[in-house]
Design a protein around this motif. Sequence first.
Motif, mmCIF file in Angstrom:
data_model
loop_
_atom_site.group_PDB
_atom_site.id
_atom_site.type_symbol
_atom_site.label_atom_id
_atom_site.label_comp_id
_atom_site.label_asym_id
_atom_site.label_seq_id
_atom_site.Cartn_x
_atom_site.Cartn_y
_atom_site.Cartn_z
ATOM 1 N N ILE A 145 36.790 -27.057 -29.371
ATOM 2 C CA ILE A 145 36.590 -28.482 -29.069
ATOM 3 C C ILE A 145 36.456 -28.602 -27.554
ATOM 4 C CG2 ILE A 145 37.573 -30.785 -29.228
ATOM 5 C CD1 ILE A 145 39.250 -29.769 -31.613
ATOM 6 N N HIS A 146 35.374 -29.218 -27.093
ATOM 7 C CA HIS A 146 35.128 -29.218 -25.645
ATOM 8 C C HIS A 146 34.299 -30.425 -25.218
ATOM 9 C CE1 HIS A 146 31.567 -27.379 -27.521
ATOM 10 N NE2 HIS A 146 30.877 -27.834 -26.485
ATOM 11 N N ASN A 147 34.370 -30.718 -23.928
ATOM 12 C CA ASN A 147 33.361 -31.599 -23.332
ATOM 13 C C ASN A 147 32.510 -30.721 -22.402
ATOM 14 O OD1 ASN A 147 35.072 -31.161 -21.162
ATOM 15 N ND2 ASN A 147 34.856 -33.234 -20.377
ATOM 16 N N HIS A 148 31.487 -31.332 -21.792
ATOM 17 C CA HIS A 148 30.628 -30.542 -20.909
ATOM 18 C C HIS A 148 30.749 -30.929 -19.442
ATOM 19 C CE1 HIS A 148 28.370 -28.048 -23.791
ATOM 20 N NE2 HIS A 148 28.624 -29.031 -24.629
ATOM 21 N N ALA A 149 31.307 -32.118 -19.160
ATOM 22 C CA ALA A 149 31.403 -32.604 -17.776
ATOM 23 C C ALA A 149 30.044 -32.605 -17.084
ATOM 24 C CB ALA A 149 32.427 -31.789 -16.982
ATOM 25 N N VAL A 172 19.635 -28.418 -22.450
ATOM 26 C CA VAL A 172 19.497 -28.749 -21.028
ATOM 27 C C VAL A 172 20.763 -29.490 -20.610
ATOM 28 C CG1 VAL A 172 18.089 -29.881 -19.263
ATOM 29 C CG2 VAL A 172 17.009 -29.073 -21.367
ATOM 30 N N TYR A 173 21.354 -29.063 -19.501
ATOM 31 C CA TYR A 173 22.551 -29.735 -18.980
ATOM 32 C C TYR A 173 22.360 -30.051 -17.509
ATOM 33 C CZ TYR A 173 24.735 -27.820 -23.191
ATOM 34 O OH TYR A 173 25.021 -27.496 -24.486
ATOM 35 N N GLY A 174 22.966 -31.163 -17.085
ATOM 36 C CA GLY A 174 22.970 -31.522 -15.674
ATOM 37 C C GLY A 174 24.000 -30.698 -14.915
ATOM 38 N N ILE A 219 33.310 -35.516 -26.331
ATOM 39 C CA ILE A 219 34.071 -34.335 -26.769
ATOM 40 C C ILE A 219 33.592 -33.964 -28.163
ATOM 41 C CG2 ILE A 219 36.368 -33.421 -27.293
ATOM 42 C CD1 ILE A 219 37.483 -35.586 -25.363
ATOM 43 N N HIS A 220 33.190 -32.703 -28.323
ATOM 44 C CA HIS A 220 32.689 -32.313 -29.638
ATOM 45 C C HIS A 220 33.076 -30.880 -29.984
ATOM 46 C CE1 HIS A 220 28.527 -30.329 -28.629
ATOM 47 N NE2 HIS A 220 29.396 -30.061 -27.705
ATOM 48 N N GLN A 221 32.843 -30.578 -31.242
ATOM 49 C CA GLN A 221 33.051 -29.228 -31.782
ATOM 50 C C GLN A 221 31.905 -29.006 -32.760
ATOM 51 O OE1 GLN A 221 36.193 -28.845 -34.725
ATOM 52 N NE2 GLN A 221 36.753 -26.837 -33.936
HETATM 53 FE FE LIG Z 1 28.902 -28.462 -26.538
#
Ligand SMILES: [Fe+2]
Length: 203
Positions: A111-115, A181-183, A165-167
């Motif tokens: 379980i995480h966020n990406h910030a 793609v992430y910032g 927040i997802h898993q």
């Molecule tokens: Fe993710």
Amino acid sequence: MSDQDWLVTNESECRLFTASDTSDWGQNPYRLHRFLTDLEDIIWQEKDDYLRLQQICPLVRRLLNSSEWILTNFLPPDPDTGWSVQVLYDESDFPLTVQTVVWSPKSVSQIHNHAAWGIVALIDGQEKNKFWQRSPTPEYPDRIVQTGEHTIATGDILCLMPEAIHQIEVIGDEPTISFNVYGVTDYAKRFQFDIVEQTAMIF
Ligand SMILES: [Fe+2]
């Protein structure tokens, strides 16, 4: 092909995102370098992550429709970890993440966020997303509660706000393949959560 766009808010509410306008895409191939140029322009001109996602999401769909080499440019999942990452673009002064990611069947993530704002375009497979939001108590400041879940299928795009927040869990017998793609990541705010211990740790 499902071809739906979804947004996960900072409160981890998942909802349909404004449909992509494809009317002025034109006939010219939309290649990765053009996508990256557009991406940089948007990031410079638009500081709001929600509005950035709204502009970048249709460009991801356009890129994947036009540049088919991306759909087959991935690595087999590592047998130990169950996943693989193929970086498609990397430049130290341009700290965005552009990659294809593969998860093997039955895999379940932390379980995480990406910030960072993020876009996950599912090229193949089915991926269940469970969503969580912070619900702190004095005793457990990193307590989270589940807000819902949603399964995305081939052709769907999931847009994530930085605090979402997802898993993820791979559904079915096929791996999932996605273009992500992430910032710019704020590493001081990127966490993995433990729902048994009600704790979070930076990763
Ligand atoms: Fe993710």
